[in-house]
Enzyme design. Structure first.
Site, PDB file in Angstrom:
ATOM      1  N   GLU A   1       0.973  -1.166  -0.048  1.00 51.33           N
ATOM      2  CA  GLU A   1       0.205  -0.059   0.059  1.00 51.33           C
ATOM      3  C   GLU A   1       0.827   1.401   0.080  1.00 51.33           C
ATOM      4  O   GLU A   1       0.470   2.353   0.557  1.00 51.33           O
ATOM      5  CB  GLU A   1      -0.892   0.113   1.230  1.00 51.33           C
TER       6      GLU A   1
HETATM    7  C1  LIG Z   1       2.748 -10.037   0.126  1.00 52.65           C
HETATM    8  C2  LIG Z   1       2.657  -8.593  -0.709  1.00 52.65           C
HETATM    9  C3  LIG Z   1       1.308  -8.571  -1.020  1.00 52.65           C
HETATM   10  C4  LIG Z   1       0.900  -7.357  -1.950  1.00 52.65           C
HETATM   11  N1  LIG Z   1      -0.273  -7.189  -2.386  1.00 52.65           N
HETATM   12  C5  LIG Z   1      -0.409  -6.277  -3.351  1.00 52.65           C
HETATM   13  C6  LIG Z   1      -1.569  -5.952  -4.026  1.00 52.65           C
HETATM   14  O1  LIG Z   1      -2.720  -6.622  -3.750  1.00 52.65           O
HETATM   15  N2  LIG Z   1      -1.658  -5.337  -5.175  1.00 52.65           N
HETATM   16  C7  LIG Z   1      -0.708  -4.604  -5.602  1.00 52.65           C
HETATM   17  O2  LIG Z   1      -0.888  -3.922  -6.899  1.00 52.65           O
HETATM   18  N3  LIG Z   1       0.466  -4.735  -5.054  1.00 52.65           N
HETATM   19  C8  LIG Z   1       0.577  -5.602  -4.074  1.00 52.65           C
HETATM   20  N4  LIG Z   1       2.007  -5.576  -3.403  1.00 52.65           N
HETATM   21  C9  LIG Z   1       2.975  -4.748  -3.942  1.00 52.65           C
HETATM   22  C10 LIG Z   1       3.385  -3.719  -2.979  1.00 52.65           C
HETATM   23  O3  LIG Z   1       2.483  -2.712  -2.833  1.00 52.65           O
HETATM   24  C11 LIG Z   1       4.934  -3.185  -3.408  1.00 52.65           C
HETATM   25  O4  LIG Z   1       5.921  -4.282  -3.258  1.00 52.65           O
HETATM   26  C12 LIG Z   1       5.205  -1.934  -2.894  1.00 52.65           C
HETATM   27  O5  LIG Z   1       4.387  -1.071  -3.210  1.00 52.65           O
HETATM   28  C13 LIG Z   1       6.634  -1.606  -3.251  1.00 52.65           C
HETATM   29  O6  LIG Z   1       7.028  -1.840  -4.472  1.00 52.65           O
HETATM   30  P1  LIG Z   1       8.209  -2.737  -4.818  1.00 52.65           P
HETATM   31  O7  LIG Z   1       8.075  -4.104  -3.938  1.00 52.65           O
HETATM   32  O8  LIG Z   1       8.365  -2.882  -6.412  1.00 52.65           O
HETATM   33  O9  LIG Z   1       9.482  -1.757  -4.495  1.00 52.65           O
HETATM   34  P2  LIG Z   1      10.317  -0.575  -5.085  1.00 52.65           P
HETATM   35  O10 LIG Z   1       9.168   0.258  -5.564  1.00 52.65           O
HETATM   36  O11 LIG Z   1      11.176  -1.363  -6.165  1.00 52.65           O
HETATM   37  O12 LIG Z   1      11.198   0.064  -3.645  1.00 52.65           O
HETATM   38  C14 LIG Z   1      12.179  -0.790  -3.285  1.00 52.65           C
HETATM   39  C15 LIG Z   1      12.630   0.453  -2.088  1.00 52.65           C
HETATM   40  O13 LIG Z   1      12.900   1.721  -2.549  1.00 52.65           O
HETATM   41  C16 LIG Z   1      12.152   2.661  -1.927  1.00 52.65           C
HETATM   42  N5  LIG Z   1      11.742   3.842  -2.766  1.00 52.65           N
HETATM   43  C17 LIG Z   1      11.211   3.739  -4.083  1.00 52.65           C
HETATM   44  N6  LIG Z   1      10.745   4.813  -4.554  1.00 52.65           N
HETATM   45  C18 LIG Z   1      11.382   5.762  -3.509  1.00 52.65           C
HETATM   46  C19 LIG Z   1      11.302   7.163  -3.468  1.00 52.65           C
HETATM   47  N7  LIG Z   1      11.019   7.962  -4.524  1.00 52.65           N
HETATM   48  N8  LIG Z   1      11.883   7.763  -2.296  1.00 52.65           N
HETATM   49  C20 LIG Z   1      12.461   6.939  -1.331  1.00 52.65           C
HETATM   50  N9  LIG Z   1      12.431   5.858  -1.569  1.00 52.65           N
HETATM   51  C21 LIG Z   1      11.719   5.190  -2.489  1.00 52.65           C
HETATM   52  C22 LIG Z   1      10.795   1.676  -1.426  1.00 52.65           C
HETATM   53  O14 LIG Z   1      10.449   2.595  -0.128  1.00 52.65           O
HETATM   54  C23 LIG Z   1      11.608   0.561  -1.209  1.00 52.65           C
HETATM   55  O15 LIG Z   1      12.082   0.546   0.194  1.00 52.65           O
HETATM   56  C24 LIG Z   1       2.300  -6.783  -2.429  1.00 52.65           C
HETATM   57  C25 LIG Z   1       3.273  -7.183  -2.031  1.00 52.65           C
HETATM   58  C26 LIG Z   1       3.631  -7.938  -1.380  1.00 52.65           C
HETATM   59  C27 LIG Z   1       5.028  -8.451  -0.777  1.00 52.65           C
END
Ligand SMILES: Cc1cc2nc3c(=O)[nH]c(=O)nc-3n(C[C@H](O)[C@H](O)[C@H](O)COP(=O)(O)OP(=O)(O)OC[C@H]3O[C@@H](n4cnc5c(N)ncnc54)[C@H](O)[C@@H]3O)c2cc1C
Length: 596
Positions: free
Chosen positions: A443
């Site tokens: 989220e």
């Molecule tokens: C168990 C689980 C359930 C989920 N359920 C859903 C779902 O129902 N629907 C859905 O669509 N998604 C879902 N997700 C996805 C989840 O919302 C994303 O994993 C999350 O938004 C982060 O995206 P990412 O994993 O690609 O990390 P990334 O976007 O690659 O981020 C990696 C790191 O970089 C940091 N970062 C990125 N950009 C910035 C910035 N501008 N400034 C500072 N820090 C930054 C982040 O905070 C994080 O620490 C789920 C994930 C999991 C693991």
């Protein structure tokens, strides 16, 4: 196995004695008939469902997880999940705060929010299935066409169908502008969607007849980046014009993630291949339509963590009274026993009271925020609606990030109270810690929540929303400032309010010259604001408890003692957070990236 007792007494305290929700609801025509007895009766029944039906399935879900049949793409949920969901539907629980026009019971969101705290305490992984459905309901209720509302809302309200939110793709998580899933317009006005989504919670399961996926995708002529994203409703089973189920749609589960916690919830890789969907909201405005669901979900994630904090606290407190180890530093407290119970040790108490103060403070903030949401949705007064919307917007990232960070701390403390036994599976404490970890990530990660708070909600409108909350604090301080007994609460609250104002101005000025200053301060800033809001609510709770501390009901004695612990032991964390927030970005950003 851990036990769970619904915290109904504390809910009644927050709902009726501190926030007097019924008086507020009476002013809203849609809720004018809701009385305290109705709220209490609903929550009592909901608590029974949580503790008797869901809690026993929590460890089962963790052990078994979900399984995918690769041939059929069908997912089987853990033993008992489907039957529990059928009972939930039969009991009418999904409809609690839904619109009566679609079969809902029309109760205020404060009631369903308290219900969801209990469901999450009992079984977070299970609760995500109806939780996401409710978000999909809210989104379609706000942005759906008449046809979409007719076809989907009754079924989501009754719970016969569930919902998902499909945003994430392998290359696109935080940055939704990178999204690639495509939507091709068809002659009949529908769209064919093709692409790959990952990490989709409740993305496939056997608990409901159909799943309505809300999918973000790009139209062929869409501008690049986040301005070119549209939202589509894509059902697992196509829906005929009379609402009955048609043929299987081209959207299926290609795999399930193996993960740290919430094993009972299916985290699905979703493949879309010419999947038929319909547009929700305007073309290229998908993100603003999806924000309805995301905001509901952000508060929902806060409730997941509140639930885990409460249940972890309950079990740790019971264990600490029972487990005998060492003697009290100030002399034996139970000399007839071979050792004292560990609750005599100051640090055990500190861990327990930390979890308790986060749970009770969180409950008050959750109800406070949700009551604002009820007013925003149901008031006929435009000025009141705007005021409430601003406060909800300000508080939403705080509820999401502060609660989930607190739950990570609190569940870990509660595990620690069990010593080595906390690390062992059979006690269930390590599951709470593992389950709580995802709440800080999905989220929008907590970093993103803090950027939303500081960058958009505070600096983005020159502090206008923050000032609105500041006014609530100022009014309270003025009203209570002359009461001698309230000084210990009012003074630190007022002091922190002033510090937050100064800190905001300082970061704002630095950010003019260097935008990285916002990113460097945001996480600390959100935590400071979380404490400011908690201090306000703990002071309000202390006021009620002070007036009733001699009533003979020890509930008020405990409440006052917890308030004192919060102000003495947890609030002072803000001093170091303010220092680190002020320390700026240079030590991080001038570090040569090649040296990492
Ligand atoms: C168990 C689980 C359930 C989920 N359920 C859903 C779902 O129902 N629907 C859905 O669509 N998604 C879902 N997700 C996805 C989840 O919302 C994303 O994993 C999350 O938004 C982060 O995206 P990412 O994993 O690609 O990390 P990334 O976007 O690659 O981020 C990696 C790191 O970089 C940091 N970062 C990125 N950009 C910035 C910035 N501008 N400034 C500072 N820090 C930054 C982040 O905070 C994080 O620490 C789920 C994930 C999991 C693991």
């Amino acid at each position: 196995m851990p036990s769970y007792t619904p915290p109904l007494r504390d809910m009644r305290f927050v709902l009726h004695e501190v926030l007097d929700v019924v008086a507020t609801l009476k002013r809203l025509p849609a809720h004018a008939d809701v009385d305290a007895d109705t709220i209490d009766a609903v929550l009592e029944e909901g608590g029974k469902f949580a503790s008797e039906v869901l809690a026993p399935l929590n460890a089962v879900g963790d052990e078994q997880g979900c399984t995918l049949d690769k041939a059929t793409h069908e997912v089987t949920s853990p033993k008992g999940f489907k039957e529990a969901y059928a009972k939930y539907v039969e009991g009418g629980w999904p409809a609690l705060s839904c619109d009566p026009a679609y079969g809902g019971q029309g109760l205020p969101h404060v009631v369903s929010q308290c219900l969801f705290e209990m469901l999450n305490s009992a079984n977070q992984a299970w609760t995500m299935y109806p939780g996401l459905s409710h978000g999909a309901y809210e989104c379609l209720h706000t942005h759906g066409t008449d046809v979409q509302k007719r076809l989907y809302l009754d079924k989501l309200t009754s719970g016969h169908w569930t919902g998902t939110m499909c945003l994430t793709e392998p290359q696109c998580g935080t940055d939704l502008g990178l999204l690639r899933t495509k939507a091709e317009p068809q002659a009949d006005g529908s769209y064919k969607l093709t692409g790959n989504k990952i990490f989709i919670s409740a993305g496939e399961h056997d608990m409901a007849e159909n799943i309505v996926h809300l999918v973000l995708a790009r139209l062929p002529d869409a501008p690049a980046g986040s301005k070119g994203i549209s939202l589509f409703a894509v059902p697992k089973w196509k829906v005929k014009t009379d609402g009955s189920l048609g043929e299987r749609n081209g959207i299926w589960c290609g795999g399930l993630e193996h993960k740290m916690g919430i094993h009972g919830n299916a985290t699905a890789q979703i493949v879309l291949e010419d999947a038929e969907g319909t547009l929700v909201g305007a073309p290229n405005k998908g993100l603003s339509a999806m924000f309805v669901m995301m905001n509901a979900a952000r508060l929902g994630v806060g409730m997941q963590s509140l639930g885990l904090t409460e249940v972890a606290y309950q079990n740790a407190a019971a264990y600490a009274k029972d487990r005998l180890q060492m003697r009290s530093l100030s002399g034996p407290k139970e000399p007839t026993k071979p050792a004292d119970p560990i609750i005599v040790h100051p640090d055990v108490r500190k861990m327990l009271l930390t979890a308790r103060a986060y749970a009770e403070g969180g409950r008050a903030l959750a109800v406070f925020t949700t009551l604002l949401l009820d007013r925003e949705v149901a008031t006929a007064d435009d000025a009141e609606r705007a005021e409430c919307a601003d406060l909800v917007a300000l508080l939403t990232p705080i509820v999401k990030a502060f609660f989930t960070d607190n739950a990570w701390i609190a569940t870990s403390h509660c595990l620690q109270v069990f010593g080595g036994h906390g690390y062992i599976r059979e006690w269930g404490m390590e599951q709470f810690v593992r389950d709580s970890r995802i709440n800080m990530i999905y989220e929008g990660t907590n970093t993103i929540q803090s950027l939303d708070l500081l960058g958009r909600k505070v600096l983005g409108d020159n502090g206008a929303k923050l000032k609105k909350f500041g006014k609530l604090i100022a009014d309270f301080v003025e009203a209570e400032g002359t009461d001698e007994a309230m000084q210990e609460f009012v003074n630190p609250l007022a002091e922190l309010g002033e510090k937050v104002t100064k800190l905001t101005t300082e970061i704002g000025l630095k950010a003019f010259k260097n935008p990285d200053e916002v990113g460097a301060a945001a996480v600390d800033y959100l935590r400071v604001c979380g404490h400011l809001v908690f201090a306000y609510l703990w002071a309000r709770m202390a006021k009620v408890a002070l007036a009733k501390q001699d009533s003979g009901d020890t509930f008020y004695v405990a409440k006052l003692a917890t308030a004192r612990f919060y102000f003495a032991k947890l609030l002072p964390e803000t001093a170091s957070l303010i220092r680190t927030a002020r320390a700026g970005s240079a030590t991080m950003m001038e570090f040569d990236a090649a040296l990492f």
